[in-house]
Design an enzyme around this catalytic site. Structure first.
Site, PDB file in Angstrom:
ATOM      1  N   CYS A 166      41.409  41.763  29.776  1.00  0.00           N
ATOM      2  CA  CYS A 166      41.224  41.626  31.218  1.00  0.00           C
ATOM      3  C   CYS A 166      39.855  42.076  31.695  1.00  0.00           C
ATOM      4  O   CYS A 166      39.554  41.985  32.881  1.00  0.00           O
ATOM      5  CB  CYS A 166      42.319  42.394  31.942  1.00  0.00           C
ATOM      6  SG  CYS A 166      43.979  41.840  31.504  1.00  0.00           S
ATOM      7  N   HIS A 306      39.709  47.576  39.665  1.00  0.00           N
ATOM      8  CA  HIS A 306      40.533  46.733  38.791  1.00  0.00           C
ATOM      9  C   HIS A 306      41.903  46.550  39.446  1.00  0.00           C
ATOM     10  O   HIS A 306      42.428  45.442  39.483  1.00  0.00           O
ATOM     11  CB  HIS A 306      40.654  47.397  37.417  1.00  0.00           C
ATOM     12  CG  HIS A 306      41.338  46.562  36.391  1.00  0.00           C
ATOM     13  ND1 HIS A 306      40.941  45.274  36.095  1.00  0.00           N
ATOM     14  CD2 HIS A 306      42.400  46.829  35.570  1.00  0.00           C
ATOM     15  CE1 HIS A 306      41.727  44.775  35.140  1.00  0.00           C
ATOM     16  NE2 HIS A 306      42.615  45.697  34.818  1.00  0.00           N
ATOM     17  N   GLU A 317      43.019  54.850  37.593  1.00  0.00           N
ATOM     18  CA  GLU A 317      41.738  54.377  38.112  1.00  0.00           C
ATOM     19  C   GLU A 317      41.314  55.142  39.357  1.00  0.00           C
ATOM     20  O   GLU A 317      40.152  55.521  39.505  1.00  0.00           O
ATOM     21  CB  GLU A 317      41.803  52.878  38.416  1.00  0.00           C
ATOM     22  CG  GLU A 317      40.473  52.325  38.901  1.00  0.00           C
ATOM     23  CD  GLU A 317      40.470  50.830  39.137  1.00  0.00           C
ATOM     24  OE1 GLU A 317      39.367  50.254  39.283  1.00  0.00           O
ATOM     25  OE2 GLU A 317      41.564  50.221  39.179  1.00  0.00           O
ATOM     26  N   LYS A 335      43.386  41.760  43.940  1.00  0.00           N
ATOM     27  CA  LYS A 335      44.532  41.220  43.205  1.00  0.00           C
ATOM     28  C   LYS A 335      45.786  41.104  44.077  1.00  0.00           C
ATOM     29  O   LYS A 335      46.721  40.394  43.714  1.00  0.00           O
ATOM     30  CB  LYS A 335      44.810  42.056  41.954  1.00  0.00           C
ATOM     31  CG  LYS A 335      43.760  41.879  40.858  1.00  0.00           C
ATOM     32  CD  LYS A 335      44.148  42.609  39.582  1.00  0.00           C
ATOM     33  CE  LYS A 335      43.146  42.359  38.451  1.00  0.00           C
ATOM     34  NZ  LYS A 335      41.883  43.097  38.641  1.00  0.00           N
ATOM     35  N   HIS A 340      46.468  38.535  39.116  1.00  0.00           N
ATOM     36  CA  HIS A 340      45.662  38.999  37.979  1.00  0.00           C
ATOM     37  C   HIS A 340      45.395  37.824  37.047  1.00  0.00           C
ATOM     38  O   HIS A 340      46.290  37.369  36.326  1.00  0.00           O
ATOM     39  CB  HIS A 340      46.412  40.108  37.249  1.00  0.00           C
ATOM     40  CG  HIS A 340      45.588  40.835  36.234  1.00  0.00           C
ATOM     41  ND1 HIS A 340      44.290  40.455  35.901  1.00  0.00           N
ATOM     42  CD2 HIS A 340      45.862  41.921  35.467  1.00  0.00           C
ATOM     43  CE1 HIS A 340      43.824  41.277  34.985  1.00  0.00           C
ATOM     44  NE2 HIS A 340      44.755  42.177  34.702  1.00  0.00           N
ATOM     45  N   PHE A 399      43.523  45.413  27.870  1.00  0.00           N
ATOM     46  CA  PHE A 399      44.305  45.852  26.724  1.00  0.00           C
ATOM     47  C   PHE A 399      43.363  46.147  25.552  1.00  0.00           C
ATOM     48  O   PHE A 399      42.316  45.516  25.398  1.00  0.00           O
ATOM     49  CB  PHE A 399      45.300  44.780  26.316  1.00  0.00           C
ATOM     50  CG  PHE A 399      46.519  44.691  27.202  1.00  0.00           C
ATOM     51  CD1 PHE A 399      46.751  45.603  28.206  1.00  0.00           C
ATOM     52  CD2 PHE A 399      47.452  43.684  27.012  1.00  0.00           C
ATOM     53  CE1 PHE A 399      47.868  45.520  29.023  1.00  0.00           C
ATOM     54  CE2 PHE A 399      48.583  43.593  27.813  1.00  0.00           C
ATOM     55  CZ  PHE A 399      48.791  44.517  28.817  1.00  0.00           C
TER      56      PHE A 399
END
Length: 411
Positions: A166, A306, A317, A335, A340, A399
């Site tokens: 991502c 993010h 975060e 998002k 996403h 990931f």
């Protein structure tokens, strides 16, 4: 990363194909409005446990890439070509007149031609190997989105795809800037693309518990930083930025929309799918990006987070942002509007960050009704905020614990 002399890569064009609309300005208006794009049933996902997402509306691939080409391109490549064409037009560049050897293409992609792969697997299962398409490999391979964009515009310089899950789109923009800094290119077409609203991929995310379960209320399912968040909403799309060496852009009289002034990357070295709860790797990426830009935390006006709407990511975060940058920047996650888009997410957010700087307006975090009490940063919610943004940070985490961060500055 040691401090270096600052290198500003000029952003001269942007393009976007997303669930918020086709065209960067069209999408930006919906992002500014904080209007979620998550709809009900996505036909391709019917019968799966997670059958909703943020799909690109009314995309006509034949119009985008031409009827003679569309049948041999996966949807992810179609998106990339359409976004690149818009970005080049926005930059005022005519590929028929440039020195293609000085033009590179760097795109991010997380999964590749997922729809093609799944379709041809079904052909193999149902009809046998002799019926599998001879175009399977060039349609599914991750590198082909960049390859096909280069073919469309005659870009003969460095050409590759970054695959950092991502964080892929953000990594791509950072690597594109390095090609300019090294002197290998004068122009780089960069960004990310993804088209993975297919049963196998979405089911995989669902089985690991990463997706929202709000099937009865999809438009409110993606809710970054909200106390009641329960997972992300999958999306598709692409975004492309045209980066140029600043002297090249000025020499041709180009409009410079913003600068990419810093890039940082790191690894959590922690877990395959969960973020490091201490945010050590993410912190390293942010600090490296700011150092690369020759800036400090106090210089940052805005953070495009993010912000996935997952329980673990958002708190980790937010804590990292407060610890490293402070509580003064206006923070948002788009998002809540666009979902996403995995490998394309960072590129879509990069374009949104450029437009935030250009318009002096931070869009709201859609669906944020009750801020998680553990999120102690200034998250913009309910309505957007007019703000002069001189410096912005855009975060992407993937990931494998792969982190990438960009610093943008006002032109």
């Amino acid at each position: 990363m040691a401090a270096t002399s600052r290198f500003d890569a000029a952003v001269t064009g942007v393009g976007m194909v997303s669930s918020a609309g086709i065209g960067a300005r069209t999408a930006w208006e919906r992002i500014r409005a904080g209007e979620s794009t998550a709809a009900g049933l996505v036909p391709a996902l019917e019968g799966t446990p997670a059958d909703f997402g943020c799909a690109v509306p009314a995309f006509d691939p034949a119009k985008a890439v031409g009827r003679r080409k569309v049948w041999r391109l996966d949807r992810s490549s179609q998106f990339a070509i359409a976004a690149a064409a818009e970005a080049l037009a926005d930059a005022g560049l005519d590929p028929s007149t440039w020195d293609g050897a000085r033009v590179g293409v760097v795109l991010g992609n997380g999964i590749g031609g997922a729809a093609t792969w799944e379709k041809q697997h079904n052909v193999l299962r149902d009809e046998g190997p002799l019926k599998v398409s001879p175009l399977l490999i060039p349609m599914l391979s991750l590198n082909m989105s960049a390859g096909y964009v280069a073919m469309e515009c005659g870009a003969r310089g460095p050409n590759f795809v970054t695959a950092t899950a991502c964080a892929s789109g953000t990594t791509a923009v950072g690597m594109a800037r390095e090609l300019l800094r090294s002197g290998q290119c004068d122009v780089v077409v960069t960004g990310g693309t993804e088209a993975c609203l297919v049963p196998s991929i979405v089911s995989g995310f669902s089985q690991m518990g990463a997706l929202s379960k709000r099937r009865k209320a999809p438009s409110t399912a993606s809710r970054p930083f909200d106390a009641d968040r329960d997972g992300f909403v999958p999306a598709e799309g692409a975004a492309v930025l045209v980066l140029e060496r600043t002297e090249h852009a000025k020499a041709r009289g180009a409009r410079i929309r913003a600068f990419v002034s810093g890039f940082g990357a790191s690894a959590d070295a922690h877990h395959a799918t969960a973020p490091d709860p201490k945010g050590t790797g993410a912190e390293l990426a942010v600090r490296n990006a700011l150092s690369d830009a020759g800036l400090g935390p106090a210089d940052v006006d805005h953070v495009n987070a993010h912000g996935t709407s997952t329980p673990l990511n958002d708190v980790a975060e937010a804590r990292m942002i407060r610890r490293v940058i402070g509580d003064h920047p206006a923070v948002t996650s788009i998002k809540g509007v666009v979902g996403h888009a995995l490998g394309a997410a960072g590129a879509i957010e990069a374009v949104a960050t450029v437009l935030t700087i250009e318009d002096g307006h931070v869009p709201p975090t859609a669906n944020l009704e009750c801020l998680d009490p553990e999120v102690e940063v200034d998250v913009v919610a309910k309505a957007g905020r007019d703000l002069t943004v001189e410096v912005a940070v855009s975060n992407s985490f993937g990931f494998g614990g792969q982190n990438a961060v960009l610093v943008f500055s006002k032109a």
